[in-house]
Design a protein around this motif. Sequence first.
Motif, PDB file in Angstrom:
ATOM      1  N   LEU A 197       0.857  -1.191   0.000  1.00  0.00           N
ATOM      2  CA  LEU A 197       0.000   0.000   0.000  1.00  0.00           C
ATOM      3  C   LEU A 197       0.885   1.231   0.000  1.00  0.00           C
ATOM      4  O   LEU A 197       1.796   1.358   0.826  1.00  0.00           O
ATOM      5  CB  LEU A 197      -0.910   0.020   1.229  1.00  0.00           C
ATOM      6  CG  LEU A 197      -1.780   1.282   1.345  1.00  0.00           C
ATOM      7  CD1 LEU A 197      -2.866   1.291   0.273  1.00  0.00           C
ATOM      8  CD2 LEU A 197      -2.402   1.399   2.728  1.00  0.00           C
ATOM      9  N   VAL A 198       0.624   2.132  -0.936  1.00  0.00           N
ATOM     10  CA  VAL A 198       1.338   3.402  -1.021  1.00  0.00           C
ATOM     11  C   VAL A 198       0.307   4.522  -0.950  1.00  0.00           C
ATOM     12  O   VAL A 198      -0.685   4.509  -1.687  1.00  0.00           O
ATOM     13  CB  VAL A 198       2.139   3.517  -2.338  1.00  0.00           C
ATOM     14  CG1 VAL A 198       2.799   4.893  -2.447  1.00  0.00           C
ATOM     15  CG2 VAL A 198       3.176   2.413  -2.427  1.00  0.00           C
ATOM     16  N   VAL A 199       0.513   5.466  -0.055  1.00  0.00           N
ATOM     17  CA  VAL A 199      -0.333   6.660   0.010  1.00  0.00           C
ATOM     18  C   VAL A 199       0.547   7.835  -0.382  1.00  0.00           C
ATOM     19  O   VAL A 199       1.552   8.123   0.268  1.00  0.00           O
ATOM     20  CB  VAL A 199      -0.938   6.863   1.411  1.00  0.00           C
ATOM     21  CG1 VAL A 199      -1.819   8.117   1.422  1.00  0.00           C
ATOM     22  CG2 VAL A 199      -1.748   5.639   1.823  1.00  0.00           C
ATOM     23  N   ASP A 200       0.174   8.505  -1.470  1.00  0.00           N
ATOM     24  CA  ASP A 200       1.027   9.529  -2.064  1.00  0.00           C
ATOM     25  C   ASP A 200       0.293  10.861  -2.112  1.00  0.00           C
ATOM     26  O   ASP A 200      -0.930  10.926  -1.977  1.00  0.00           O
ATOM     27  CB  ASP A 200       1.422   9.101  -3.485  1.00  0.00           C
ATOM     28  CG  ASP A 200       2.762   9.672  -3.916  1.00  0.00           C
ATOM     29  OD1 ASP A 200       3.290  10.558  -3.216  1.00  0.00           O
ATOM     30  OD2 ASP A 200       3.278   9.232  -4.959  1.00  0.00           O
ATOM     31  N   ARG A 201       1.059  11.917  -2.328  1.00  0.00           N
ATOM     32  CA  ARG A 201       0.491  13.262  -2.509  1.00  0.00           C
ATOM     33  C   ARG A 201       0.987  13.836  -3.829  1.00  0.00           C
ATOM     34  O   ARG A 201       2.135  13.604  -4.215  1.00  0.00           O
ATOM     35  CB  ARG A 201       0.882  14.178  -1.347  1.00  0.00           C
ATOM     36  CG  ARG A 201       0.331  13.727  -0.003  1.00  0.00           C
ATOM     37  CD  ARG A 201       0.683  14.733   1.078  1.00  0.00           C
ATOM     38  NE  ARG A 201       0.242  14.311   2.383  1.00  0.00           N
ATOM     39  CZ  ARG A 201      -0.974  14.465   2.863  1.00  0.00           C
ATOM     40  NH1 ARG A 201      -1.888  15.065   2.102  1.00  0.00           N
ATOM     41  NH2 ARG A 201      -1.289  14.057   4.073  1.00  0.00           N
TER      42      ARG A 201
END
Length: 290
Positions: free
Chosen positions: A242-246
């Motif tokens: 899981l990657v949470v990016d901006r």
Amino acid sequence: MRRITLEAAGVTLSALLSEPEGTTPRAVVVAVHGGGMNAAYFDGRARPQLSLLTLGARLGYTVLAVDRPGYGHSAAGLPRGQGLADQAATLRAALHDFSSRWDTGAGLFLLAHSYGGKVALTTAAQSGLPDLLGLDISGCGHEYALSPHETPGSHTRGRLRMNWGPLRLYPPDTFATSRSLVEPMPAYERAELDRWPELFRATAPRVRVPVRLTFAEHEAWWRHDETTLTDLAAYFTAAPRLVVDRQPDAGHNISLGWAARSYHLRALSFLEGCLAADEATPARRPASIS
């Protein structure tokens, strides 16, 4: 790029298809648009370099941007659209039809925006979609950032700001070139907007492929502070990655803004990682030579 139709268990969906020239695709990027827009969201006409369909094909991928049920060709037959579970089943059937007629390379990768992200997560959580490599979703969280008197389905004067953010984030002719991609949000999906936080909590734990979630710097629909994102990530208990990016310098409609190419390249980079992981699994390794 050309327009095609897909048969999906009695529903005919329209789609935009862009294929790599002179070679078989490495994989298929299935682009799933948000509410109130159609598949052309991923083919930004304000500047050629903003188009996911153009970029993906140049990098060796087939890009299939599907008009969700209630949009495009299916709008006449489904004037009220479909709810999330039915949309996921229809999309899955459409992708089975596509896979039976086109080369899909290593498999399918769902790249979705906003309400399309809800459909993508629901599709991935259900069984029966073969060769799903991963998900890349922008503009979709699990806690709305709304005033107490607002609901997700309400019509408010601030809706334009929430959808777009500062207009400097978009090429000057974006609105003139985007008129054809705007469509009414069907009633069934509008009715389910308020239920998404509850549905998310039941859906995310059943997603078993890599997931990347992107929040624009000027995202106004969703809470995306660090505490909220930590809570969101905790629900993906079965996802191997899981990657949470901006995405800096972007509003909710990332794929229509100046940041579109940057976002699309990041999404395709995540796909490259999914392909590498898929190739490295024991079942895919070539037999050793003694």
